[in-house]
Design a protein around this motif. Structure first.
Motif, PDB file in Angstrom:
ATOM      1  N   GLN A 133      42.756  45.985  46.638  1.00  0.00           N
ATOM      2  CA  GLN A 133      42.310  46.964  44.686  1.00  0.00           C
ATOM      3  C   GLN A 133      43.535  48.341  45.112  1.00  0.00           C
ATOM      4  O   GLN A 133      44.482  49.294  46.062  1.00  0.00           O
ATOM      5  CB  GLN A 133      41.347  48.234  45.267  1.00  0.00           C
ATOM      6  CG  GLN A 133      39.841  46.826  45.569  1.00  0.00           C
ATOM      7  CD  GLN A 133      38.541  47.888  45.578  1.00  0.00           C
ATOM      8  OE1 GLN A 133      38.634  48.610  45.013  1.00  0.00           O
ATOM      9  NE2 GLN A 133      38.005  47.159  46.289  1.00  0.00           N
TER      10      GLN A 133
ATOM     11  N   ASP B  27      29.003  35.233  44.300  1.00  0.00           N
ATOM     12  CA  ASP B  27      29.226  36.279  43.835  1.00  0.00           C
ATOM     13  C   ASP B  27      28.206  37.538  43.809  1.00  0.00           C
ATOM     14  O   ASP B  27      27.797  37.465  43.651  1.00  0.00           O
ATOM     15  CB  ASP B  27      30.340  36.607  42.391  1.00  0.00           C
ATOM     16  CG  ASP B  27      29.295  36.521  41.448  1.00  0.00           C
ATOM     17  OD1 ASP B  27      28.503  36.385  41.196  1.00  0.00           O
ATOM     18  OD2 ASP B  27      29.943  36.220  40.156  1.00  0.00           O
TER      19      ASP B  27
ATOM     20  N   ALA C 266      41.020  39.433  43.661  1.00  0.00           N
ATOM     21  CA  ALA C 266      40.433  39.161  44.133  1.00  0.00           C
ATOM     22  C   ALA C 266      40.980  37.130  44.529  1.00  0.00           C
ATOM     23  O   ALA C 266      40.160  36.543  43.238  1.00  0.00           O
ATOM     24  CB  ALA C 266      38.463  39.051  44.269  1.00  0.00           C
TER      25      ALA C 266
ATOM     26  N   THR D 194      39.121  46.043  55.822  1.00  0.00           N
ATOM     27  CA  THR D 194      39.700  46.467  55.289  1.00  0.00           C
ATOM     28  C   THR D 194      41.088  47.448  56.222  1.00  0.00           C
ATOM     29  O   THR D 194      40.564  48.358  56.791  1.00  0.00           O
ATOM     30  CB  THR D 194      39.046  47.712  54.394  1.00  0.00           C
ATOM     31  OG1 THR D 194      38.143  46.831  53.361  1.00  0.00           O
ATOM     32  CG2 THR D 194      40.270  48.340  53.113  1.00  0.00           C
TER      33      THR D 194
ATOM     34  N   GLN E  81      40.613  40.942  49.000  1.00  0.00           N
ATOM     35  CA  GLN E  81      41.111  41.872  48.016  1.00  0.00           C
ATOM     36  C   GLN E  81      41.653  42.924  47.301  1.00  0.00           C
ATOM     37  O   GLN E  81      42.229  43.039  48.916  1.00  0.00           O
ATOM     38  CB  GLN E  81      39.081  42.339  48.107  1.00  0.00           C
ATOM     39  CG  GLN E  81      38.115  41.273  47.750  1.00  0.00           C
ATOM     40  CD  GLN E  81      36.881  42.358  47.288  1.00  0.00           C
ATOM     41  OE1 GLN E  81      36.464  43.481  47.821  1.00  0.00           O
ATOM     42  NE2 GLN E  81      35.457  41.449  47.618  1.00  0.00           N
TER      43      GLN E  81
ATOM     44  N   LYS F 254      37.717  35.670  52.234  1.00  0.00           N
ATOM     45  CA  LYS F 254      38.168  35.659  50.896  1.00  0.00           C
ATOM     46  C   LYS F 254      38.901  37.052  50.881  1.00  0.00           C
ATOM     47  O   LYS F 254      38.721  38.028  52.098  1.00  0.00           O
ATOM     48  CB  LYS F 254      37.072  36.418  50.182  1.00  0.00           C
ATOM     49  CG  LYS F 254      36.339  37.335  48.026  1.00  0.00           C
ATOM     50  CD  LYS F 254      35.153  37.289  47.888  1.00  0.00           C
ATOM     51  CE  LYS F 254      35.839  37.875  46.318  1.00  0.00           C
ATOM     52  NZ  LYS F 254      34.172  38.260  45.217  1.00  0.00           N
TER      53      LYS F 254
ATOM     54  N   ALA G 198      31.413  42.930  44.782  1.00  0.00           N
ATOM     55  CA  ALA G 198      32.983  43.038  43.982  1.00  0.00           C
ATOM     56  C   ALA G 198      33.794  44.859  44.387  1.00  0.00           C
ATOM     57  O   ALA G 198      34.799  44.309  45.360  1.00  0.00           O
ATOM     58  CB  ALA G 198      32.849  42.447  43.028  1.00  0.00           C
ATOM     59  N   ASP G 199      33.384  45.540  43.822  1.00  0.00           N
ATOM     60  CA  ASP G 199      33.657  46.728  44.346  1.00  0.00           C
ATOM     61  C   ASP G 199      32.913  47.975  44.568  1.00  0.00           C
ATOM     62  O   ASP G 199      33.171  48.855  44.512  1.00  0.00           O
ATOM     63  CB  ASP G 199      33.981  47.040  42.461  1.00  0.00           C
ATOM     64  CG  ASP G 199      32.853  47.467  41.462  1.00  0.00           C
ATOM     65  OD1 ASP G 199      31.609  47.100  41.840  1.00  0.00           O
ATOM     66  OD2 ASP G 199      32.481  48.227  40.194  1.00  0.00           O
TER      67      ASP G 199
ATOM     68  N   PHE H 286      42.386  45.379  41.172  1.00  0.00           N
ATOM     69  CA  PHE H 286      40.995  44.528  41.405  1.00  0.00           C
ATOM     70  C   PHE H 286      41.621  43.329  41.325  1.00  0.00           C
ATOM     71  O   PHE H 286      41.257  43.134  40.535  1.00  0.00           O
ATOM     72  CB  PHE H 286      40.146  45.375  41.318  1.00  0.00           C
ATOM     73  CG  PHE H 286      39.179  44.712  42.040  1.00  0.00           C
ATOM     74  CD1 PHE H 286      38.862  44.617  43.107  1.00  0.00           C
ATOM     75  CD2 PHE H 286      38.276  43.438  42.406  1.00  0.00           C
ATOM     76  CE1 PHE H 286      37.537  44.031  43.973  1.00  0.00           C
ATOM     77  CE2 PHE H 286      37.399  42.732  42.345  1.00  0.00           C
ATOM     78  CZ  PHE H 286      37.779  42.897  43.414  1.00  0.00           C
TER      79      PHE H 286
ATOM     80  N   TYR I 272      39.833  39.376  38.433  1.00  0.00           N
ATOM     81  CA  TYR I 272      40.658  40.543  38.607  1.00  0.00           C
ATOM     82  C   TYR I 272      40.058  41.206  37.612  1.00  0.00           C
ATOM     83  O   TYR I 272      39.173  40.762  36.799  1.00  0.00           O
ATOM     84  CB  TYR I 272      42.090  40.261  37.507  1.00  0.00           C
ATOM     85  CG  TYR I 272      42.038  39.264  36.395  1.00  0.00           C
ATOM     86  CD1 TYR I 272      41.639  39.926  35.664  1.00  0.00           C
ATOM     87  CD2 TYR I 272      41.848  38.099  36.434  1.00  0.00           C
ATOM     88  CE1 TYR I 272      41.680  39.761  34.430  1.00  0.00           C
ATOM     89  CE2 TYR I 272      41.988  37.666  35.085  1.00  0.00           C
ATOM     90  CZ  TYR I 272      41.789  38.503  33.946  1.00  0.00           C
ATOM     91  OH  TYR I 272      42.019  37.772  32.598  1.00  0.00           O
TER      92      TYR I 272
ATOM     93  N   THR J 203      33.876  42.198  56.803  1.00  0.00           N
ATOM     94  CA  THR J 203      35.147  42.640  56.148  1.00  0.00           C
ATOM     95  C   THR J 203      36.259  43.496  57.007  1.00  0.00           C
ATOM     96  O   THR J 203      35.779  44.549  57.902  1.00  0.00           O
ATOM     97  CB  THR J 203      34.239  43.122  55.258  1.00  0.00           C
ATOM     98  OG1 THR J 203      35.847  43.567  54.741  1.00  0.00           O
ATOM     99  CG2 THR J 203      33.702  44.194  55.361  1.00  0.00           C
TER     100      THR J 203
ATOM    101  N   GLU K 190      38.967  34.094  45.993  1.00  0.00           N
ATOM    102  CA  GLU K 190      38.302  32.411  47.543  1.00  0.00           C
ATOM    103  C   GLU K 190      38.893  31.486  47.817  1.00  0.00           C
ATOM    104  O   GLU K 190      39.953  31.411  46.929  1.00  0.00           O
ATOM    105  CB  GLU K 190      37.019  32.795  46.297  1.00  0.00           C
ATOM    106  CG  GLU K 190      36.131  33.523  46.058  1.00  0.00           C
ATOM    107  CD  GLU K 190      34.612  33.445  45.965  1.00  0.00           C
ATOM    108  OE1 GLU K 190      34.200  31.565  46.567  1.00  0.00           O
ATOM    109  OE2 GLU K 190      33.774  34.149  45.252  1.00  0.00           O
TER     110      GLU K 190
END
Length: 830
Positions: free
Chosen positions: A572, A70, A560, A628, A570, A568, A142-143, A558, A524, A626, A562
């Protein structure tokens, strides 16, 4: 006796496993094991976020487990079957960290707490393949996304604006206006905190910050409730360089560019025992030029329609940018520390330009012509000062932070305009005397902020609560003065119709709570922010006053999850607000061009946006991906719209529409193609829609547009400690309310070489827009006009920059290292 019995049985069990043939199946073994620990860089002790970890059974190759590390460097694998395993940690640019035999057996080896695992850089890889597009460019946390630009060759000798052009999801237009995912409504932070100087004039401040002074740029597309609710597209955080090495260290940078561009910078850092002191100074001199045209057909009826075509060119003769940065960190004790920072900035520019006005009748015949000359000087002075106190408690991660910030900006623009009329044959018209006008535009900004944040962890439930409060007071004054020369008396007289003063006061009080935790591979973070807004405006002309008071709530979520084999997901969600700025509110506006003026709207309403995004993260051996998908819907989006009056004057207004929608897909792909070639690609496809009625009698239009952009960064290892970087950017056609922005593209090239002992020196050479193809083109239309605009500027620029690092690191003192990120978004200070 029972423990001895279990131990003997377990040892016999493992010995039996090791004695079995390769096809022995241990699938029936109980899944009661657990492995946890932390992964860091062996040299810097920084977490190796999103490196991959997997274990495989020594007896059964089909039995394996995997996870991603992480953002804090931690990992945890649970429900592992009893057996013997091999553990491998893999991260591009580092040696594989291997534990050849890791036993999961009762009674005392069921829960394997491995502690901190230090992973070393792969010297062979670093010598043969400098991973500029991997470790040194991007880290996904993470964010937020962190892009390290301190080693970039492309922006060396440039400004923060040039550095932002390299960042995925960011778009910078020819005027230096910044947008995220197609939206310009975002916040710009400096060193983790909203800066008053960027609120006053973003472009001027970004141009004043040298790229060489920037350590990294962080992107938070959906910040949680801890952050201000302002900005629908999120936050761009610019982190300036700061050193925590012990002893005296620093670097000196000298650069030169085409058209007499020069830059110089020095950074000094001293750390001993409990104190860390950093001072930096950067200077930049810049000259540049621009040109363009604005073709407009004014439509009234078939007989009275006429054309107003303008051509202009200009140059910035002198541009002096200075920034100074001072930081002091003092550890009062192991659990108490205080930080103080001051950032000074100045931007002085001298500009001159000429605009040629051509009036043509409906048949295209010239019937009026004049020229307008501008000679001006701009002075911007900015200061940010802050102080942070941090209290750490006995419980890990429990802390209290109290901070205060003051920002000051003083802007002054003093243009002089001279206007000369000509006959249609371009000879001077003596019947109309030359007009000479002086304008003085002043802007003064004061911003005070006070904030307190408290974090309380709950160890048993592995959860954490963050609460805090903040108050912000912003006072902005815009003052406009104008006079003109009376040819009879030869005295400058006030232009009472242009003189005005506008004062804007904004007070925002906020409180928030954020609760976060994790269960197995699910994490979370959910929060709620309350903001009370008090806004006041006063215009001197007409004694026009307005005020507003409202309270809003802004939730954030948020989530997430795994999965095995480095997958992973996520999710948001965030609600945000975009309050209109002084440019949109000031009813007096800009009057510098007699045929193109801007008028604000005091009745404009704030915009509320709900944003949702789903991200998928996958880490392969040499590829990081990644993807999104994001969606934003806004209520009361405000926009610009244009109307041409009966005198042929184009007036730019501001007004609210009903609904704004933005949906898109963003991909960031990093790949190591060969040992000498790495790539980072960032395509972004999105759809924008604006729905509503245009005020002020203009025709009703809805803007619906699908467009895309792509940025590809290539890094090539040409020889030892030398890299070539090649970046290509393309943005497709963008439709807005009354027109279309035409496609835009450029290619930048950079080279960097490290040399001398311990790579203490480096030289960087770069060329922007190497094919000289950058330009800005837009077409627009309304109920009584059709227009076309093209702008060109000095886009092809070459720079050469030399940097030398000095100082010798001594052994660290016994002072406990700070655990908080003092220069990141969650940290304090400069």
């Amino acid at each position: 006796m029972y423990k001895i019995y279990i131990t003997v049985i377990s040892i016999l069990f493992i010995m039996a496993l090791q004695a079995q043939p390769a096809n022995f199946n241990v699938a029936n073994a109980p899944a009661i094991g657990k492995i946890s620990g932390k992964v860091v860089d062996a040299k810097t002790n920084e977490p190796l976020a999103y490196s991959s970890l997997y274990i495989e059974s020594l007896m059964d190759s089909t039995l394996n487990y995997a996870t991603l590390i992480d953002d804090a460097g931690n990992f945890e694998l649970t429900q592992i079957k009893i057996g013997a395993y091999k553990l491998v940690i893999s991260f591009l640019g580092y040696k594989d960290y291997v534990i050849e035999k890791l036993l999961i057996i009762p009674p005392d080896k069921i829960d394997q707490k491995l502690g901190t695992l230090k992973v070393e850089e792969d010297s062979k890889v670093l010598e043969e393949v400098k991973i500029v597009a991997e470790k040194s460019v991007m880290q996904l946390q993470a964010d937020k996304k962190v892009f390290n630009v301190d080693k970039s060759a492309l922006s060396a000798g440039g400004t923060a604006t040039d550095a932002l052009k390299q960042i995925p999801t960011v778009d910078v237009d020819y005027q230096g206006n910044v947008s995220l995912r197609g939206s310009s409504n975002m916040q710009i932070f400096i060193n983790g905190k909203p800066s008053g100087i960027t609120g006053a004039n973003k472009q001027a401040v970004l141009d004043a910050i040298p790229a060489n002074a920037i350590e990294s740029i962080e992107i938070l597309n959906n910040p949680n409730a801890k952050f201000d609710a302002e900005g629908e597209a999120g936050i761009i955080n610019i982190v300036l360089k700061k050193n925590y090495q012990s002893g005296l260290n620093g670097n000196v940078t000298v650069g030169y560019g085409t058209k007499y561009k020069t830059n110089f910078g020095v950074l000094l850092n001293f750390k001993k025992n409990k104190i860390n002191f950093t001072v930096a100074y950067n200077f930049r001199f810049n000259e540049t030029y621009w040109s363009g045209y604005n073709l407009r057909k004014n439509i009234y009826n078939d007989t009275s329609a006429y054309y107003l075509n303008t051509n202009d060119n200009g140059r910035q003769k002198h541009g002096y940018n200075n920034t100074a940065n001072i930081n002091v960190d003092y550890d009062i004790s192991d659990n108490n520390s205080i930080s103080f920072g001051v950032l000074f900035g100045s931007n002085i520019r001298k500009n001159n330009s000429t605009t040629y006005y051509n009036f043509l009748d409906n048949s295209g015949e010239l019937y009026n012509y004049f020229e307008r000359y501008e000679n001006g000087k701009e002075n911007d002075w900015n200061t940010d000062a802050n102080i942070y106190y941090t209290k750490k408690f006995k419980t890990k991660n429990q802390n209290l932070v109290v901070s205060s910030n003051y920002s000051y900006a003083n802007q002054s623009d003093k243009p002089q305009y001279q206007q000369q009329s000509f006959f249609t044959d371009k000879s001077i018209n003596p019947l109309i005397p030359r007009i000479i006008e002086n304008n003085i535009q002043k802007g003064l900004t004061h911003i005070f902020q006070f904030q307190t944040d408290y974090t309380h962890p709950f160890e048993k439930s592995k959860t954490q609560l963050e609460v805090g409060a903040k108050t912000t007071y912003r006072n902005i004054t815009n003052d406009f003065y104008a006079d003109s020369l009376n040819r009879i008396t030869n005295i400058y007289e006030k232009n009472q119709g242009l003189i005005n003063n506008f004062n804007f006061v904004e007070n925002i009080n906020a409180a928030y709570g954020v609760f976060s935790g994790a269960y197995k591979k699910f994490s979370y973070k959910t929060g709620l922010r309350m903001e009370q807004s008090n806004i006041y405006g006063k215009q001197q002309v007409g004694d026009l006053n307005f005020e507003r008071h409202y309270v809003d709530f802004f939730p954030s979520v948020f989530l997430a999850q795994e999965f095995k084999k480095n997958h992973k997901l996520q999710l948001q969600y965030r609600r945000s607000i975009n309050r209109p700025n002084t440019e949109a509110l000031n009813p007096f506006g800009s009057q510098s061009d007699p045929y193109n003026i801007r008028i604000g709207n005091p009745a404009i309403q704030p915009v509320y946006t709900n944003a949702l995004e789903l991200s998928y993260v996958k880490n392969f051996k040499n590829i990081f991906l990644t993807t999104t998908v994001y969606y934003r819907q806004s209520k009361n989006p405000y926009t610009r719209y244009r109307n041409v009056d009966s005198n042929g004057v184009s007036i730019l207004y501001f007004g609210n529409l009903d609904i704004g929608r933005n949906i898109g897909t963003e991909i960031i792909l990093r790949a190591q193609i060969t040992k000498w070639w790495s790539v980072m690609a960032n395509p972004n496809l999105f759809y924008n829609a604006l729905i509503g009625t245009i005020p002020n009698g203009e025709v009703d239009q809805n803007a619906n547009n699908f467009t895309w952009n792509i940025r590809v960064m290539n890094s090539f290892k040409v020889w030892k400690n030398a890299d070539i970087q090649l970046m290509w950017f393309y943005r497709g056609k963008v439709k807005f309310l009354q027109g279309e922005l035409q496609p835009f593209t450029f290619v930048n090239l950079g080279f960097k070489k490290d040399f001398l002992k311990d790579n203490k020196a480096s030289i960087a050479i770069n060329i922007s827009d190497i094919f000289h193809i950058q330009n800005f083109r837009v077409t627009s239309s309304g109920s009584n006009f059709d227009g076309s605009v093209k702008r060109m500027w000095e886009s092809t620029i070459a720079n050469i920059v030399f940097t030398y690092k000095f100082g010798k690191d001594v052994k660290p003192s016994t002072t406990k290292k700070k655990e908080d990120n003092a220069s990141g978004v969650d940290g304090g200070g400069f």
